[in-house]
Design a protein around this motif. Structure first.
Motif, mmCIF file in Angstrom:
data_model
loop_
_atom_site.group_PDB
_atom_site.id
_atom_site.type_symbol
_atom_site.label_atom_id
_atom_site.label_comp_id
_atom_site.label_asym_id
_atom_site.label_seq_id
_atom_site.Cartn_x
_atom_site.Cartn_y
_atom_site.Cartn_z
ATOM 1 N N TRP A 88 -12.313 7.512 -47.832
ATOM 2 C CA TRP A 88 -12.224 6.278 -47.050
ATOM 3 C C TRP A 88 -13.593 5.646 -46.777
ATOM 4 O O TRP A 88 -13.681 4.508 -46.348
ATOM 5 C CB TRP A 88 -11.526 6.548 -45.712
ATOM 6 N N PHE A 89 -14.688 6.382 -47.025
ATOM 7 C CA PHE A 89 -15.985 5.899 -46.577
ATOM 8 C C PHE A 89 -16.644 4.862 -47.483
ATOM 9 O O PHE A 89 -17.361 3.989 -46.991
ATOM 10 C CB PHE A 89 -16.931 7.077 -46.353
ATOM 11 N N PRO A 90 -16.457 4.907 -48.826
ATOM 12 C CA PRO A 90 -17.066 3.859 -49.652
ATOM 13 C C PRO A 90 -16.683 2.446 -49.221
ATOM 14 O O PRO A 90 -17.499 1.522 -49.289
ATOM 15 C CB PRO A 90 -16.548 4.175 -51.060
ATOM 16 N N THR A 91 -15.452 2.269 -48.744
ATOM 17 C CA THR A 91 -15.039 0.948 -48.252
ATOM 18 C C THR A 91 -15.923 0.513 -47.097
ATOM 19 O O THR A 91 -16.367 -0.646 -47.036
ATOM 20 C CB THR A 91 -13.565 0.987 -47.789
ATOM 21 N N THR A 213 -17.159 0.724 -34.527
ATOM 22 C CA THR A 213 -18.086 -0.230 -35.140
ATOM 23 C C THR A 213 -17.356 -1.537 -35.364
ATOM 24 O O THR A 213 -16.216 -1.549 -35.838
ATOM 25 C CB THR A 213 -18.614 0.304 -36.490
ATOM 26 N N LEU A 214 -18.009 -2.636 -35.027
ATOM 27 C CA LEU A 214 -17.438 -3.971 -35.184
ATOM 28 C C LEU A 214 -18.312 -4.732 -36.171
ATOM 29 O O LEU A 214 -19.502 -4.930 -35.930
ATOM 30 C CB LEU A 214 -17.395 -4.677 -33.833
ATOM 31 N N ASP A 224 -13.467 -10.588 -38.444
ATOM 32 C CA ASP A 224 -14.198 -9.384 -38.075
ATOM 33 C C ASP A 224 -13.330 -8.159 -38.379
ATOM 34 O O ASP A 224 -12.097 -8.235 -38.383
ATOM 35 C CB ASP A 224 -14.543 -9.404 -36.588
ATOM 36 N N VAL A 225 -14.002 -7.041 -38.616
ATOM 37 C CA VAL A 225 -13.295 -5.789 -38.909
ATOM 38 C C VAL A 225 -13.807 -4.709 -37.963
ATOM 39 O O VAL A 225 -15.014 -4.558 -37.769
ATOM 40 C CB VAL A 225 -13.525 -5.344 -40.374
ATOM 41 N N VAL A 226 -12.878 -3.966 -37.376
ATOM 42 C CA VAL A 226 -13.221 -2.822 -36.539
ATOM 43 C C VAL A 226 -13.033 -1.557 -37.374
ATOM 44 O O VAL A 226 -11.988 -1.367 -38.010
ATOM 45 C CB VAL A 226 -12.329 -2.743 -35.286
ATOM 46 N N TYR A 227 -14.063 -0.702 -37.372
ATOM 47 C CA TYR A 227 -14.006 0.552 -38.112
ATOM 48 C C TYR A 227 -13.921 1.703 -37.119
ATOM 49 O O TYR A 227 -14.762 1.828 -36.225
ATOM 50 C CB TYR A 227 -15.257 0.704 -38.978
ATOM 51 N N LEU A 228 -12.900 2.545 -37.286
ATOM 52 C CA LEU A 228 -12.698 3.716 -36.431
ATOM 53 C C LEU A 228 -12.609 4.941 -37.327
ATOM 54 O O LEU A 228 -11.682 5.060 -38.135
ATOM 55 C CB LEU A 228 -11.407 3.582 -35.618
ATOM 56 N N GLU A 229 -13.580 5.832 -37.199
ATOM 57 C CA GLU A 229 -13.585 7.023 -38.052
ATOM 58 C C GLU A 229 -12.868 8.164 -37.365
ATOM 59 O O GLU A 229 -13.074 8.423 -36.172
ATOM 60 C CB GLU A 229 -15.022 7.413 -38.378
ATOM 61 N N GLN A 230 -12.021 8.851 -38.136
ATOM 62 C CA GLN A 230 -11.281 10.000 -37.629
ATOM 63 C C GLN A 230 -11.683 11.239 -38.421
ATOM 64 O O GLN A 230 -12.528 11.166 -39.314
ATOM 65 C CB GLN A 230 -9.773 9.730 -37.724
ATOM 66 N N LEU A 231 -11.081 12.363 -38.108
ATOM 67 C CA LEU A 231 -11.487 13.611 -38.745
ATOM 68 C C LEU A 231 -11.153 13.631 -40.237
ATOM 69 O O LEU A 231 -11.944 14.106 -41.053
ATOM 70 C CB LEU A 231 -10.806 14.794 -38.049
ATOM 71 N N TYR A 236 -9.240 0.634 -40.447
ATOM 72 C CA TYR A 236 -9.911 -0.659 -40.537
ATOM 73 C C TYR A 236 -8.977 -1.691 -39.908
ATOM 74 O O TYR A 236 -7.918 -1.989 -40.462
ATOM 75 C CB TYR A 236 -10.190 -1.018 -42.002
ATOM 76 N N LEU A 237 -9.351 -2.188 -38.756
ATOM 77 C CA LEU A 237 -8.505 -3.125 -38.014
ATOM 78 C C LEU A 237 -9.044 -4.539 -38.157
ATOM 79 O O LEU A 237 -10.237 -4.766 -37.919
ATOM 80 C CB LEU A 237 -8.455 -2.740 -36.531
ATOM 81 N N ASP A 238 -8.179 -5.480 -38.534
ATOM 82 C CA ASP A 238 -8.637 -6.866 -38.625
ATOM 83 C C ASP A 238 -7.663 -7.865 -38.001
ATOM 84 O O ASP A 238 -7.877 -9.072 -38.064
ATOM 85 C CB ASP A 238 -8.918 -7.263 -40.072
ATOM 86 N N LYS A 239 -6.606 -7.356 -37.361
ATOM 87 C CA LYS A 239 -5.707 -8.269 -36.648
ATOM 88 C C LYS A 239 -6.439 -8.840 -35.439
ATOM 89 O O LYS A 239 -7.118 -8.100 -34.713
ATOM 90 C CB LYS A 239 -4.444 -7.537 -36.199
#
Length: 274
Positions: A88-91, A213-214, A224-231, A236-239
Motif C-alpha cells: 500500500w505504500f508506493p501509492t 497525514t493530509l 485533498d487526501v487523508v492518509y491513515l497507516e495501519q499495521l 486513503y480518504l478523499d470524501k
C-alpha cells in the motif's frame, strides 16, 4: 488521479453513468470508479473510447488527455524499492511527491521526512525485525530519497505537529537521539517547514485518534487526501466529509500547540536532557 478526476468531470457533464461508461470500454462499473480515483493504470484505447463517448472531439483536448494517460502509466522512481515496501505504500510515496502541501500529526516517532539516517535505521530495524541489513539499508535509502522533496526548488509546504511522546521515545542510543533533535531544530528553520510540538502538559487534544497525514495538490481538480497507516494496510480518504474532519483536527492541533519558535525551545530543552 488528475486524469481520473478529469474523466469523471467529463462523464458527469454528459450525464453518463459509470455503468454505461464501463460498457463502452468492455469493463465493469467498478473499474470506471477505480479509474476515476486514479487507482488503476490506463489503456490508451480505453481513454480514447471514453473521450469519444463523452463528446470530446477537439484534437488538442484529446491529445492533452491522452498524453496525461501516458504519463500516468510511467512507473515512479520509488517502484524500484517495491521489494522492501508494503504493497500500500508506493501509492503514498507518489501522492507525497505530487503534493503542494503536507500537513501531519505524528505521535509514535519523528515523521519519515524529518528523520536522520541513524534514527531512520533504528526505526526500520524495530519495525522490520528479522529483515536483512541489505533490506534495512534499502528502506533507509528510500526514506532519504523522499526527503529530497523538502529541499527541492518546488518544495511543498510541510506543516507538522509532533506529539512530545514522539520526541521522548528513544530510537537508537543517546547520540542518535541528540542528532535527531538537532536535525529537527535545523530543519524547522527552513521557510517551507512549520514544526510544532504538542506538549504533554496540554492534556487531551484533537489528535486523539492517532497519527494522520493530509495531502493537498496544486491541481484544482484534485481533492485533498487523508492518509491513515495501519499495521497491515492503509486508508486513503478523499470524501469531502471525511477530509473536513481531519482538516478540523489539524487546525485545532496547530492552534493548541506552541508556535514554531516556542517549539524550537522545547526541542532545545529536550536536547539538554539527553
Amino acid at each position: 488521479m488528475l486524469l481520473g478526476s478529469q474523466l469523471r468531470r467529463l462523464r458527469e457533464a454528459r450525464g453518463i453513468t459509470r455503468e454505461a461508461a464501463g460498457y463502452s470500454i468492455r469493463a465493469s462499473e467498478s473499474k470506471i470508479s477505480r479509474m476515476e480515483l486514479g487507482r488503476v493504470s490506463f489503456k490508451t484505447r480505453d481513454v480514447e473510447d471514453l473521450l469519444t463517448l463523452y463528446g470530446i472531439t477537439d484534437e488538442q483536448e484529446r491529445a492533452s488527455l491522452l498524453s496525461l494517460a501516458k504519463e500516468a502509466n510511467v512507473a515512479g522512481w520509488w517502484h524500484s524499492y517495491s521489494d522492501v515496501l508494503p504493497n500500500w505504500f508506493p501509492t503514498y510515496v507518489g501522492l507525497e511527491g505530487a503534493a503542494s502541501a503536507i500537513r501531519v500529526y505524528e505521535v509514535q516517532f519523528v515523521h519519515g521526512l524529518l528523520q536522520t539516517p541513524e534514527y531512520a535505521r533504528a526505526v526500520v530495524r524495530r519495525g522490520a525485525r528479522g529483515a536483512s541489513e541489505a533490506d534495512v539499508e534499502r528502506r533507509v535509502t528510500l526514506r532519504l530519497e523522499r526527503q529530497k522533496y523538502l529541499v527541492a526548488e518546488n518544495a511543498p509546504q510541510f506543516h507538522i505537529v509532533l506529539d512530545e511522546a514522539a520526541l521522548r521515545r528513544p530510537y537508537g542510543d543517546r547520540a542518535v537521539m541528540r542528532g535527531q533533535l538537532q536535525h529537527l531544530i535545523d530543519m524547522s528553520e527552513r521557510p517551507n517547514i512549520r514544526l510544532q510540538v504538542m506538549p504533554f502538559g496540554f492534556g487531551g487534544h484533537s489528535g486523539e485518534s492517532g497519527a494522520f497525514t493530509l495531502l493537498s495538490f496544486p491541481e484544482s481538480d484534485l481533492s485533498d487526501v487523508v492518509y491513515l497507516e495501519q499495521l497491515t494496510s492503509a486508508l486513503y480518504l478523499d470524501k469531502p466529509e471525511d477530509v473536513a474532519q481531519y482538516e478540523k483536527a489539524i487546525k485545532e492541533l496547530q492552534q493548541d500547540s506552541p508556535g514554531p519558535d516556542e517549539s524550537r525551545d522545547v526541542l532545545r530543552g529536550l536536547l539538554q536532557l539527553i
